[in-house]
Design a protein around this motif. Sequence first.
Motif, PDB file in Angstrom:
ATOM      1  N   UNK A  63     -27.258  -0.312  10.526  1.00  0.00           N
ATOM      2  CA  UNK A  63     -26.837   0.767  10.285  1.00  0.00           C
ATOM      3  C   UNK A  63     -27.844   1.615  10.782  1.00  0.00           C
ATOM      4  N   UNK A  64     -27.442   3.104  11.191  1.00  0.00           N
ATOM      5  CA  UNK A  64     -28.189   4.095  11.679  1.00  0.00           C
ATOM      6  C   UNK A  64     -27.962   5.360  10.827  1.00  0.00           C
ATOM      7  N   UNK A  65     -28.899   5.720  10.077  1.00  0.00           N
ATOM      8  CA  UNK A  65     -28.944   6.958   9.202  1.00  0.00           C
ATOM      9  C   UNK A  65     -29.228   8.253  10.225  1.00  0.00           C
ATOM     10  N   UNK A  66     -28.335   9.293   9.942  1.00  0.00           N
ATOM     11  CA  UNK A  66     -28.814  10.446  10.916  1.00  0.00           C
ATOM     12  C   UNK A  66     -28.735  11.714   9.899  1.00  0.00           C
ATOM     13  N   UNK A  67     -29.943  12.576  10.181  1.00  0.00           N
ATOM     14  CA  UNK A  67     -30.007  13.599   9.091  1.00  0.00           C
ATOM     15  C   UNK A  67     -28.917  14.382   9.020  1.00  0.00           C
ATOM     16  N   UNK A  68     -28.211  14.827   7.712  1.00  0.00           N
ATOM     17  CA  UNK A  68     -27.205  15.701   7.609  1.00  0.00           C
ATOM     18  C   UNK A  68     -25.786  15.051   8.112  1.00  0.00           C
ATOM     19  N   UNK A  69     -26.026  13.924   8.681  1.00  0.00           N
ATOM     20  CA  UNK A  69     -24.453  13.476   9.121  1.00  0.00           C
ATOM     21  C   UNK A  69     -24.187  12.222   8.624  1.00  0.00           C
ATOM     22  N   UNK A  70     -25.000  11.588   7.842  1.00  0.00           N
ATOM     23  CA  UNK A  70     -24.751  10.395   7.190  1.00  0.00           C
ATOM     24  C   UNK A  70     -25.195   9.141   7.757  1.00  0.00           C
ATOM     25  N   UNK A  71     -24.250   7.994   7.559  1.00  0.00           N
ATOM     26  CA  UNK A  71     -24.505   6.627   8.027  1.00  0.00           C
ATOM     27  C   UNK A  71     -23.531   6.409   9.132  1.00  0.00           C
ATOM     28  N   UNK A  72     -24.129   5.566  10.015  1.00  0.00           N
ATOM     29  CA  UNK A  72     -23.288   5.171  11.109  1.00  0.00           C
ATOM     30  C   UNK A  72     -23.560   3.692  11.571  1.00  0.00           C
ATOM     31  N   UNK A  73     -22.624   2.921  12.009  1.00  0.00           N
ATOM     32  CA  UNK A  73     -22.784   1.706  12.283  1.00  0.00           C
ATOM     33  C   UNK A  73     -23.636   1.583  13.446  1.00  0.00           C
ATOM     34  N   UNK A  74     -24.479   0.935  13.516  1.00  0.00           N
ATOM     35  CA  UNK A  74     -25.445   0.698  14.897  1.00  0.00           C
ATOM     36  C   UNK A  74     -24.618   0.398  16.068  1.00  0.00           C
ATOM     37  N   UNK A  75     -24.946   1.303  17.036  1.00  0.00           N
ATOM     38  CA  UNK A  75     -24.412   0.789  18.510  1.00  0.00           C
ATOM     39  C   UNK A  75     -25.214   0.336  19.361  1.00  0.00           C
TER      40      UNK A  75
END
Length: 213
Positions: A63-75
């Motif tokens: 998972x990749x955490x992005x500031x103020x955007x939440x969590x995304x499945x890592x690409x």
Amino acid sequence: MSAVSLAPRALYEEVAELVRERIYKGQLEPGSWIDEVKLAQEYGISRTPLREALKVLAAEGLVTMKVRRGAYVTQVSERDLAEVYHLLSVLESDAASDVARAATAAEVAELKTLHAQLEASVKNHVKFFALNERFHMRILEIADNRWRNQLVADLRKVMKLNRHHSLLKSGRVEEALAEHRGIVEAIEKRNPAAAAKRTQAHFASGLEAAHGG
């Protein structure tokens, strides 16, 4: 002396396992945003254990955490794949060399049995993927270096984001089986250099397939 009471598995660890499996199964696709509110409702939990679970998955690279955007499945990019495969090649070839040098006859027989089971499971993709990973991890376990094992386990979590696609490419399963067969033969012949070289070749072929070559 009274028995020690073991604490139950933390909730966030259980949630991390659930989300991890969804990622591996493609139910949460690479690059997709993880809807924390929806997941928390689905699992019947608060946002706190879910966020802790996502931190665990972020540490694993899934998972990749992005500031103020939440969590995304890592690409996983092509560079990511190349770097992961390179490190796995270095670590697992080193382990195969150790196994060829020091494995017991029983441990060599176990690897041969695992490979035979792998050969017999080519039509069952779920079983094949599980046995394939078991084969690799058993070599590491026999080599018995817990620090190397931990590094490989973490790297393999990232590789799983792509590995199914590479193994399903036309002809790749047959190639992988032949490469495994060569590794087992080198181990059985107690040839550390050949075991390492064949393991490196195995990862080189796997990376080529993962890149679409």
